[in-house]
Scaffold this motif. Structure first.
Motif, PDB file in Angstrom:
ATOM      1  N   VAL A 156       0.882  -1.161   0.000  1.00 36.15           N
ATOM      2  CA  VAL A 156       0.000   0.000   0.000  1.00 36.15           C
ATOM      3  C   VAL A 156       0.924   1.217   0.000  1.00 36.15           C
ATOM      4  O   VAL A 156       1.793   1.334   0.858  1.00 36.15           O
ATOM      5  N   THR A 157       0.748   2.102  -0.978  1.00 36.92           N
ATOM      6  CA  THR A 157       1.622   3.267  -1.128  1.00 36.92           C
ATOM      7  C   THR A 157       0.909   4.527  -0.660  1.00 36.92           C
ATOM      8  O   THR A 157      -0.225   4.788  -1.061  1.00 36.92           O
ATOM      9  N   VAL A 158       1.612   5.300   0.200  1.00 33.93           N
ATOM     10  CA  VAL A 158       1.034   6.540   0.731  1.00 33.93           C
ATOM     11  C   VAL A 158       1.778   7.754   0.185  1.00 33.93           C
ATOM     12  O   VAL A 158       2.938   7.664  -0.213  1.00 33.93           O
ATOM     13  N   ASP A 159       1.080   8.912   0.197  1.00 31.05           N
ATOM     14  CA  ASP A 159       1.687  10.153  -0.285  1.00 31.05           C
ATOM     15  C   ASP A 159       2.565  10.785   0.796  1.00 31.05           C
ATOM     16  O   ASP A 159       2.590  10.338   1.947  1.00 31.05           O
ATOM     17  N   ALA A 160       3.272  11.855   0.430  1.00 29.65           N
ATOM     18  CA  ALA A 160       4.203  12.516   1.339  1.00 29.65           C
ATOM     19  C   ALA A 160       3.521  13.046   2.591  1.00 29.65           C
ATOM     20  O   ALA A 160       4.118  13.065   3.671  1.00 29.65           O
ATOM     21  N   GLY A 161       2.271  13.458   2.480  1.00 26.05           N
ATOM     22  CA  GLY A 161       1.542  13.985   3.631  1.00 26.05           C
ATOM     23  C   GLY A 161       1.273  12.970   4.712  1.00 26.05           C
ATOM     24  O   GLY A 161       1.054  13.325   5.876  1.00 26.05           O
ATOM     25  N   ALA A 162       1.288  11.704   4.367  1.00 30.96           N
ATOM     26  CA  ALA A 162       0.997  10.644   5.335  1.00 30.96           C
ATOM     27  C   ALA A 162       2.248  10.095   6.016  1.00 30.96           C
ATOM     28  O   ALA A 162       2.145   9.404   7.030  1.00 30.96           O
ATOM     29  N   ILE A 163       3.425  10.402   5.490  1.00 27.77           N
ATOM     30  CA  ILE A 163       4.669   9.799   5.980  1.00 27.77           C
ATOM     31  C   ILE A 163       4.873   9.983   7.479  1.00 27.77           C
ATOM     32  O   ILE A 163       5.131   9.016   8.201  1.00 27.77           O
ATOM     33  N   SER A 164       4.769  11.208   7.974  1.00 27.01           N
ATOM     34  CA  SER A 164       5.046  11.440   9.398  1.00 27.01           C
ATOM     35  C   SER A 164       4.054  10.704  10.291  1.00 27.01           C
ATOM     36  O   SER A 164       4.424  10.182  11.348  1.00 27.01           O
ATOM     37  N   PHE A 165       2.795  10.642   9.884  1.00 30.61           N
ATOM     38  CA  PHE A 165       1.781   9.948  10.682  1.00 30.61           C
ATOM     39  C   PHE A 165       2.020   8.439  10.703  1.00 30.61           C
ATOM     40  O   PHE A 165       2.012   7.812  11.758  1.00 30.61           O
ATOM     41  N   VAL A 166       2.249   7.862   9.520  1.00 29.78           N
ATOM     42  CA  VAL A 166       2.462   6.415   9.412  1.00 29.78           C
ATOM     43  C   VAL A 166       3.749   6.012  10.140  1.00 29.78           C
ATOM     44  O   VAL A 166       3.791   4.999  10.832  1.00 29.78           O
ATOM     45  N   SER A 167       4.785   6.837  10.026  1.00 32.50           N
ATOM     46  CA  SER A 167       6.062   6.553  10.694  1.00 32.50           C
ATOM     47  C   SER A 167       5.940   6.597  12.206  1.00 32.50           C
ATOM     48  O   SER A 167       6.751   6.011  12.917  1.00 32.50           O
ATOM     49  N   ASP A 168       4.944   7.320  12.715  1.00 28.78           N
ATOM     50  CA  ASP A 168       4.712   7.396  14.160  1.00 28.78           C
ATOM     51  C   ASP A 168       3.730   6.337  14.643  1.00 28.78           C
ATOM     52  O   ASP A 168       3.338   6.336  15.806  1.00 28.78           O
ATOM     53  N   GLY A 169       3.279   5.453  13.754  1.00 28.22           N
ATOM     54  CA  GLY A 169       2.406   4.354  14.153  1.00 28.22           C
ATOM     55  C   GLY A 169       0.929   4.583  13.937  1.00 28.22           C
ATOM     56  O   GLY A 169       0.108   3.776  14.372  1.00 28.22           O
ATOM     57  N   ALA A 170       0.567   5.673  13.255  1.00 29.36           N
ATOM     58  CA  ALA A 170      -0.851   5.933  13.004  1.00 29.36           C
ATOM     59  C   ALA A 170      -1.416   4.928  12.002  1.00 29.36           C
ATOM     60  O   ALA A 170      -0.695   4.434  11.130  1.00 29.36           O
ATOM     61  N   ASP A 171      -2.704   4.642  12.135  1.00 32.09           N
ATOM     62  CA  ASP A 171      -3.381   3.825  11.147  1.00 32.09           C
ATOM     63  C   ASP A 171      -3.440   4.614   9.840  1.00 32.09           C
ATOM     64  O   ASP A 171      -3.345   5.837   9.834  1.00 32.09           O
ATOM     65  N   VAL A 172      -3.601   3.908   8.720  1.00 34.73           N
ATOM     66  CA  VAL A 172      -3.596   4.559   7.410  1.00 34.73           C
ATOM     67  C   VAL A 172      -5.025   4.869   6.978  1.00 34.73           C
ATOM     68  O   VAL A 172      -5.898   3.998   7.001  1.00 34.73           O
ATOM     69  N   MET A 173      -5.217   6.120   6.590  1.00 27.56           N
ATOM     70  CA  MET A 173      -6.527   6.597   6.162  1.00 27.56           C
ATOM     71  C   MET A 173      -6.574   6.666   4.631  1.00 27.56           C
ATOM     72  O   MET A 173      -5.555   6.890   3.980  1.00 27.56           O
ATOM     73  N   ARG A 174      -7.756   6.507   4.062  1.00 25.56           N
ATOM     74  CA  ARG A 174      -7.933   6.512   2.605  1.00 25.56           C
ATOM     75  C   ARG A 174      -7.315   7.728   1.897  1.00 25.56           C
ATOM     76  O   ARG A 174      -6.677   7.557   0.870  1.00 25.56           O
ATOM     77  N   PRO A 175      -7.521   8.961   2.397  1.00 25.97           N
ATOM     78  CA  PRO A 175      -6.997  10.117   1.657  1.00 25.97           C
ATOM     79  C   PRO A 175      -5.472  10.099   1.454  1.00 25.97           C
ATOM     80  O   PRO A 175      -4.976  10.704   0.516  1.00 25.97           O
ATOM     81  N   GLY A 176      -4.737   9.400   2.323  1.00 35.20           N
ATOM     82  CA  GLY A 176      -3.282   9.354   2.190  1.00 35.20           C
ATOM     83  C   GLY A 176      -2.770   8.314   1.219  1.00 35.20           C
ATOM     84  O   GLY A 176      -1.589   8.287   0.883  1.00 35.20           O
ATOM     85  N   ILE A 177      -3.641   7.441   0.743  1.00 36.31           N
ATOM     86  CA  ILE A 177      -3.211   6.344  -0.126  1.00 36.31           C
ATOM     87  C   ILE A 177      -3.262   6.769  -1.591  1.00 36.31           C
ATOM     88  O   ILE A 177      -4.263   7.305  -2.056  1.00 36.31           O
ATOM     89  N   VAL A 178      -2.158   6.523  -2.300  1.00 33.34           N
ATOM     90  CA  VAL A 178      -2.121   6.822  -3.727  1.00 33.34           C
ATOM     91  C   VAL A 178      -2.274   5.564  -4.571  1.00 33.34           C
ATOM     92  O   VAL A 178      -2.688   5.634  -5.729  1.00 33.34           O
ATOM     93  N   GLU A 179      -1.941   4.411  -3.976  1.00 35.28           N
ATOM     94  CA  GLU A 179      -2.045   3.154  -4.712  1.00 35.28           C
ATOM     95  C   GLU A 179      -2.054   1.992  -3.731  1.00 35.28           C
ATOM     96  O   GLU A 179      -1.418   2.054  -2.683  1.00 35.28           O
ATOM     97  N   ALA A 180      -2.767   0.927  -4.083  1.00 33.17           N
ATOM     98  CA  ALA A 180      -2.799  -0.282  -3.264  1.00 33.17           C
ATOM     99  C   ALA A 180      -2.865  -1.494  -4.191  1.00 33.17           C
ATOM    100  O   ALA A 180      -3.536  -1.453  -5.220  1.00 33.17           O
ATOM    101  N   ASP A 181      -2.160  -2.538  -3.823  1.00 34.19           N
ATOM    102  CA  ASP A 181      -2.188  -3.779  -4.593  1.00 34.19           C
ATOM    103  C   ASP A 181      -3.633  -4.282  -4.641  1.00 34.19           C
ATOM    104  O   ASP A 181      -4.242  -4.527  -3.595  1.00 34.19           O
ATOM    105  N   PRO A 182      -4.207  -4.438  -5.842  1.00 36.44           N
ATOM    106  CA  PRO A 182      -5.598  -4.873  -5.949  1.00 36.44           C
ATOM    107  C   PRO A 182      -5.834  -6.303  -5.459  1.00 36.44           C
ATOM    108  O   PRO A 182      -6.979  -6.693  -5.212  1.00 36.44           O
ATOM    109  N   GLU A 183      -4.771  -7.079  -5.272  1.00 37.88           N
ATOM    110  CA  GLU A 183      -4.899  -8.456  -4.780  1.00 37.88           C
ATOM    111  C   GLU A 183      -5.056  -8.526  -3.268  1.00 37.88           C
ATOM    112  O   GLU A 183      -5.388  -9.583  -2.726  1.00 37.88           O
TER     113      GLU A 183
END
Length: 160
Positions: free
Chosen positions: A80-107
């Motif tokens: 699951v690939t996130v944009d630059a705006g999500a990096i600090s949150f994800v790196s601190d252990g936050a759950d990933v929200m839809r608006p931060g995702i740019v791409e996800a493996d369809p499988e």
């Protein structure tokens, strides 16, 4: 993190780990020494590959790459690939929200373990559990990946 036990794995256990990780992430773990580490107060076990924390088991689930392992072996699937705006949150252990995702493996299917990478350099920031199928992750609102392990946590900082 206090180590409860630590031992080298047998070749059949190593083969099972390599096969499971290849099935989930499309990578081949290459190493000479595989050690299994159990901790006193943790809900996961760790596999050291040549002394590096490369694979872990969450809730006795199948083996999956750690953040460090995913950066060493570069997964081809389950990403699951996130944009630059999500990096600090994800790196601190936050759950990933839809608006931060740019791409996800369809499988990816709901309940699967996934790696969360940043889009610019492809570096893995976290490992989490999918709360939606991959083809439903990009969107405007809602939590879609629950964070389990991230850059800088105890597991990431563990050294043999």
């Amino acid at each position: 993190m206090q180590v409860k036990s630590r031992h080298h794995l047998r070749s059949d256990d190593i083969a099972a780990i390599r096969e499971a990780v290849a099935d989930h992430l499309g990578v081949d773990i290459d190493g000479d020494a595989f050690e299994f580490v159990e901790f006193v107060d943790a809900n996961y076990e760790l596999v050291l590959v040549d002394g590096e924390p490369a694979v872990f088991y969450v809730d006795d689930d199948e083996p999956f790459l750690t953040v460090r392992g995913a950066n060493d072996y570069e997964p081809e699937t389950g990403v699951v690939t996130v944009d630059a705006g999500a990096i600090s949150f994800v790196s601190d252990g936050a759950d990933v929200m839809r608006p931060g995702i740019v791409e996800a493996d369809p499988e990816v299917r709901e309940g699967d373990l996934v790696v969360i990478a940043e889009e610019t350099h492809g570096k893995v920031l976290a490992v989490g559990r999918a709360l939606a199928d991959g083809d439903e992750m990009v969107g405007d609102s809602g939590k879609v990946v629950e964070s389990i392990h991230h850059v800088g946590d105890e597991l990431y900082e563990f050294s043999a």
